[in-house]
Write a protein that holds these residues in place. Structure first.
Motif, PDB file in Angstrom:
ATOM      1  N   ALA A 147       0.995  -1.237   0.095  1.00  0.00           N
ATOM      2  CA  ALA A 147      -0.017   0.147   0.021  1.00  0.00           C
ATOM      3  C   ALA A 147       0.895   1.261   0.039  1.00  0.00           C
ATOM      4  O   ALA A 147       0.494   2.337  -0.862  1.00  0.00           O
ATOM      5  CB  ALA A 147      -0.740   0.021   1.120  1.00  0.00           C
ATOM      6  N   VAL A 148       1.765   1.298   0.781  1.00  0.00           N
ATOM      7  CA  VAL A 148       2.728   2.265   0.711  1.00  0.00           C
ATOM      8  C   VAL A 148       3.561   2.623  -0.592  1.00  0.00           C
ATOM      9  O   VAL A 148       3.613   3.683  -1.178  1.00  0.00           O
ATOM     10  CB  VAL A 148       4.002   2.254   1.968  1.00  0.00           C
ATOM     11  N   GLU A 149       4.036   1.685  -1.069  1.00  0.00           N
ATOM     12  CA  GLU A 149       4.447   1.654  -2.377  1.00  0.00           C
ATOM     13  C   GLU A 149       3.618   2.197  -3.638  1.00  0.00           C
ATOM     14  O   GLU A 149       4.048   3.258  -4.174  1.00  0.00           O
ATOM     15  CB  GLU A 149       4.820   0.321  -3.153  1.00  0.00           C
ATOM     16  N   LEU A 150       2.057   1.901  -3.561  1.00  0.00           N
ATOM     17  CA  LEU A 150       1.366   2.424  -4.597  1.00  0.00           C
ATOM     18  C   LEU A 150       0.958   3.842  -4.225  1.00  0.00           C
ATOM     19  O   LEU A 150       1.006   4.728  -5.234  1.00  0.00           O
ATOM     20  CB  LEU A 150       0.058   1.520  -4.252  1.00  0.00           C
ATOM     21  N   LEU A 151       0.953   4.297  -3.054  1.00  0.00           N
ATOM     22  CA  LEU A 151       0.487   5.618  -2.536  1.00  0.00           C
ATOM     23  C   LEU A 151       1.865   6.696  -2.546  1.00  0.00           C
ATOM     24  O   LEU A 151       1.707   7.901  -3.274  1.00  0.00           O
ATOM     25  CB  LEU A 151       0.095   5.649  -1.082  1.00  0.00           C
ATOM     26  N   ASN A 152       2.812   6.070  -2.673  1.00  0.00           N
ATOM     27  CA  ASN A 152       4.117   6.686  -2.751  1.00  0.00           C
ATOM     28  C   ASN A 152       4.164   7.180  -4.243  1.00  0.00           C
ATOM     29  O   ASN A 152       4.383   8.160  -4.850  1.00  0.00           O
ATOM     30  CB  ASN A 152       5.352   5.977  -2.479  1.00  0.00           C
ATOM     31  N   ARG A 153       3.645   6.328  -5.175  1.00  0.00           N
ATOM     32  CA  ARG A 153       3.693   6.589  -6.628  1.00  0.00           C
ATOM     33  C   ARG A 153       2.791   7.574  -7.382  1.00  0.00           C
ATOM     34  O   ARG A 153       3.016   8.350  -7.899  1.00  0.00           O
ATOM     35  CB  ARG A 153       3.680   4.987  -7.475  1.00  0.00           C
ATOM     36  N   LEU A 154       1.656   7.283  -6.426  1.00  0.00           N
ATOM     37  CA  LEU A 154       0.524   8.328  -6.834  1.00  0.00           C
ATOM     38  C   LEU A 154       0.870   9.679  -6.206  1.00  0.00           C
ATOM     39  O   LEU A 154       0.514  10.731  -6.923  1.00  0.00           O
ATOM     40  CB  LEU A 154      -0.666   7.936  -6.079  1.00  0.00           C
ATOM     41  N   ALA A 155       1.593   9.768  -5.221  1.00  0.00           N
ATOM     42  CA  ALA A 155       1.839  11.078  -4.520  1.00  0.00           C
ATOM     43  C   ALA A 155       3.001  11.701  -5.470  1.00  0.00           C
ATOM     44  O   ALA A 155       3.082  13.038  -5.701  1.00  0.00           O
ATOM     45  CB  ALA A 155       2.747  10.770  -3.218  1.00  0.00           C
ATOM     46  N   MET A 156       3.771  10.989  -5.937  1.00  0.00           N
ATOM     47  CA  MET A 156       5.034  11.668  -7.028  1.00  0.00           C
ATOM     48  C   MET A 156       4.161  11.967  -8.208  1.00  0.00           C
ATOM     49  O   MET A 156       4.841  13.117  -8.938  1.00  0.00           O
ATOM     50  CB  MET A 156       6.003  10.584  -7.317  1.00  0.00           C
ATOM     51  N   PHE A 160      -2.516   6.201   7.501  1.00  0.00           N
ATOM     52  CA  PHE A 160      -2.685   5.861   9.092  1.00  0.00           C
ATOM     53  C   PHE A 160      -2.385   4.126   9.103  1.00  0.00           C
ATOM     54  O   PHE A 160      -3.256   3.757   8.166  1.00  0.00           O
ATOM     55  CB  PHE A 160      -3.765   6.231   9.492  1.00  0.00           C
ATOM     56  N   ALA A 161      -1.808   3.903   9.830  1.00  0.00           N
ATOM     57  CA  ALA A 161      -1.917   2.062  10.046  1.00  0.00           C
ATOM     58  C   ALA A 161      -1.397   2.033  11.450  1.00  0.00           C
ATOM     59  O   ALA A 161      -0.564   2.440  11.964  1.00  0.00           O
ATOM     60  CB  ALA A 161      -0.763   1.459   8.911  1.00  0.00           C
ATOM     61  N   ASP A 162      -2.222   0.857  12.235  1.00  0.00           N
ATOM     62  CA  ASP A 162      -1.967   0.463  13.512  1.00  0.00           C
ATOM     63  C   ASP A 162      -1.819   1.763  14.426  1.00  0.00           C
ATOM     64  O   ASP A 162      -0.931   1.630  15.166  1.00  0.00           O
ATOM     65  CB  ASP A 162      -0.513  -0.233  13.652  1.00  0.00           C
ATOM     66  N   GLN A 163      -2.797   2.663  14.050  1.00  0.00           N
ATOM     67  CA  GLN A 163      -2.914   3.588  14.966  1.00  0.00           C
ATOM     68  C   GLN A 163      -1.736   4.683  14.955  1.00  0.00           C
ATOM     69  O   GLN A 163      -1.513   5.339  16.051  1.00  0.00           O
ATOM     70  CB  GLN A 163      -3.007   3.164  16.390  1.00  0.00           C
ATOM     71  N   ARG A 164      -1.010   4.640  14.120  1.00  0.00           N
ATOM     72  CA  ARG A 164       0.040   5.841  13.562  1.00  0.00           C
ATOM     73  C   ARG A 164       0.126   6.173  12.417  1.00  0.00           C
ATOM     74  O   ARG A 164      -0.574   5.661  11.465  1.00  0.00           O
ATOM     75  CB  ARG A 164       1.382   5.150  14.334  1.00  0.00           C
ATOM     76  N   VAL A 165       0.976   7.295  12.302  1.00  0.00           N
ATOM     77  CA  VAL A 165       0.754   7.912  10.835  1.00  0.00           C
ATOM     78  C   VAL A 165       2.093   7.519  10.091  1.00  0.00           C
ATOM     79  O   VAL A 165       3.280   7.333  10.757  1.00  0.00           O
ATOM     80  CB  VAL A 165       1.063   9.571  11.018  1.00  0.00           C
ATOM     81  N   VAL A 166       1.861   6.697   9.144  1.00  0.00           N
ATOM     82  CA  VAL A 166       2.870   5.853   8.324  1.00  0.00           C
ATOM     83  C   VAL A 166       3.802   7.082   7.540  1.00  0.00           C
ATOM     84  O   VAL A 166       4.942   7.195   7.454  1.00  0.00           O
ATOM     85  CB  VAL A 166       2.370   4.939   7.387  1.00  0.00           C
ATOM     86  N   PHE A 167       2.870   8.046   6.932  1.00  0.00           N
ATOM     87  CA  PHE A 167       3.830   9.219   6.285  1.00  0.00           C
ATOM     88  C   PHE A 167       2.685  10.246   6.269  1.00  0.00           C
ATOM     89  O   PHE A 167       1.174  10.134   6.207  1.00  0.00           O
ATOM     90  CB  PHE A 167       4.209   9.068   4.935  1.00  0.00           C
ATOM     91  N   ASP A 168       3.069  11.415   6.103  1.00  0.00           N
ATOM     92  CA  ASP A 168       2.057  12.708   5.938  1.00  0.00           C
ATOM     93  C   ASP A 168       2.610  13.750   4.893  1.00  0.00           C
ATOM     94  O   ASP A 168       3.712  14.211   5.539  1.00  0.00           O
ATOM     95  CB  ASP A 168       2.040  13.354   7.296  1.00  0.00           C
TER      96      ASP A 168
END
Length: 463
Positions: A107-116, A126-134
């Motif tokens: 999921a992180v890899e897919l969203l990173n590509r969309l963000a770029m 968010f994952a497991d009650q924490r912010v993975v990236f913002d």
């Protein structure tokens, strides 16, 4: 969306974005309208949406394919989609999921590509009650690449831009002195769509072949724009592969643009390499050792210095039969890099670096579980990207069995306390990033034994 469009969004094949049903003029990432109905059939899907200047919002719930009637709900302008209990309605699919850490990394890899591909849009995971990236909205592509790939890439990236007719190529590529052990950090986009295309990857290898060793890969993010009729995005179900009408022109444009950019920056090196070179040229304080005056001291005759391929004198060994070693007898050294060895039937040229890597590799294999570790006087903090952190967490126990002791330090870093004694002085961050990249690329495809062999070879290479 309004109430009617909200109900239509979860119907199969009902949200086609194709103008005039023209398959050769696709301007969006999708066109079948299958995503939301498919997700709703295997999970608990909640969609809340509000039109601009509308007085109220609507919420629609789908649970395991069971559609509820839309209900009024409080919400600001825009759309909020929430997915819970994925595959709860299809246990057969659920048991084939990988570990939560592995699924999150996808999921992180897919969203990173969309963000770029959309620097002006904010992305927060968010994952497991924490912010993975913002990722905050960025004014430029380089700022977004610094968020996703890292500041080191942004500091050592070269801007690239070239146009040929209707083809336009732009992005950023790394200096040859900044590279990785595989192509995980090569991001390619065609008309804003993230792709993994063999033609484009081959062109990158060809352009860098005069600048990089064959086992190193550059970091880059390239965006290709061309008319819709010149590219077919429907050749792969996941839309990750494309076909070009004139593949030779695309390849030539990419190779030419890369080579021109690299040639214009041939005098530059990565900041990390430059700093290491400065430290290497700093004079070390001279030390004087008092020679031992004990009676056992015997002056040594000066050793001859063989600077050419002349034959070194063969030691005289009496009454001792000699067996030729597999690599023969060493006779000379070239450029402090190669050893010339003589065998019974010919000559062997040995790469000292490769031979040493092999020796260290075999020692690691023999000492697995009992590797001598070297504690660091000052533990080193290594900051890594989120996907690299997740990859290393999955193999943390395996790394400990080879003497590499690491532990999470905050949200974005690892603390390295001990390293294998065999490695001596090494670039710790380079070792960790290479290990993470290799696990991301090969981890799921290899058995435990094969993964351990990959860890060993990577550690040996960094000796």
């Amino acid at each position: 969306m309004g109430r009617e469009d909200l109900e239509l969004a979860i119907e199969r094949h009902a949200t086609s974005k194709l103008p005039n049903s023209d398959l050769f003029n696709i301007q969006t990432l999708g066109f079948r309208g299958e995503a939301l109905p498919s997700i709703g059939s295997v999970s608990r899907l909640h969609i809340t949406s509000c039109l601009q200047d509308a007085s109220d919002a609507w919420c629609l719930k789908v649970e395991g394919g069971d559609k509820k009637a839309p209900m009024p709900a409080p919400h600001l302008q825009g759309t909020h989609i929430e997915v819970k209990d994925l595959f709860y309605a299809t246990p057969a699919r659920l048991k084939f999921l990988k570990t939560p850490q592995t699924e999150l990394s996808h999921a992180v890899e897919l969203l990173n590509r969309l963000a770029m591909s959309h620097p002006s849009v904010a992305f927060k995971l968010f994952a497991d009650q924490r912010v993975v990236f913002d990722y905050k909205p960025c004014a430029s592509l380089k700022e977004r690449l610094a968020q996703v790939i890292g500041q080191e890439f942004a500091d050592n990236a070269l801007p690239l831009e070239m146009s040929r007719g209707d083809i336009h190529l732009n992005g950023f590529i790394s200096l040859p002195t900044l590279s990785r052990a595989n192509g995980v950090h090569q991001y390619l986009f065609v008309k804003g769509r993230p792709v993994k295309d063999k033609l484009l990857q081959g062109a990158i290898r060809a352009a860098y072949q005069d600048f990089l060793a064959s086992d190193r890969y550059p970091l880059l993010a390239l965006f290709l724009e061309l008319p819709s009729e010149d590219v077919d995005v429907n050749v792969h179900p996941a839309k990750t592969e494309v076909r070009f009408r004139d593949s030779g022109l695309i390849r030539g444009t990419l190779v030419s643009a890369l080579k021109q950019t690299l040639a214009g920056a041939s005098h530059k090196t990565a900041t990390t390499v430059s700093q290491q070179a400065v430290y290497a040229f700093r004079p070390e304080p001279a030390t004087y050792r008092q020679p031992s005056l004990s009676s056992s001291y015997v002056p040594q005759a000066p050793r001859p210095n063989y600077t050419s391929l002349q034959e070194a004198p063969t030691p005289i060994l009496e009454d001792m039969p000699l067996e030729t070693p597999p690599l023969g007898f060493a006779k000379a050294q070239l450029h402090e890099t190669y050893i010339v060895a003589q065998t019974e039937q010919g000559m062997i040229l040995v790469d000292q670096h490769a031979a040493h890597e092999r020796l260290v590799y075999e020692k690691f294999k023999a000492e697995k579980g009992h590797v001598h570790r070297q504690p660091l006087l000052i533990p080193e903090v290594v900051e890594l990207a989120e996907d690299e952190l997740m990859a290393l967490k999955e193999v943390q126990e395996e790394l400990e069995s080879f003497g590499l002791i690491i532990e999470p330090f905050g949200e974005k870093a690892f603390l390295v306390r001990e390293v294998p004694a065999l490695l001596g002085e090494i670039n710790i961050k380079g070792l960790l990033t290479d290990l993470a990249d290799e696990h991301k690329e090969l981890g799921d495809a290899l058995s435990l034994k094969e993964r351990l062999a990959e860890v060993l070879s990577t550690c040996a290479c960094h000796n």
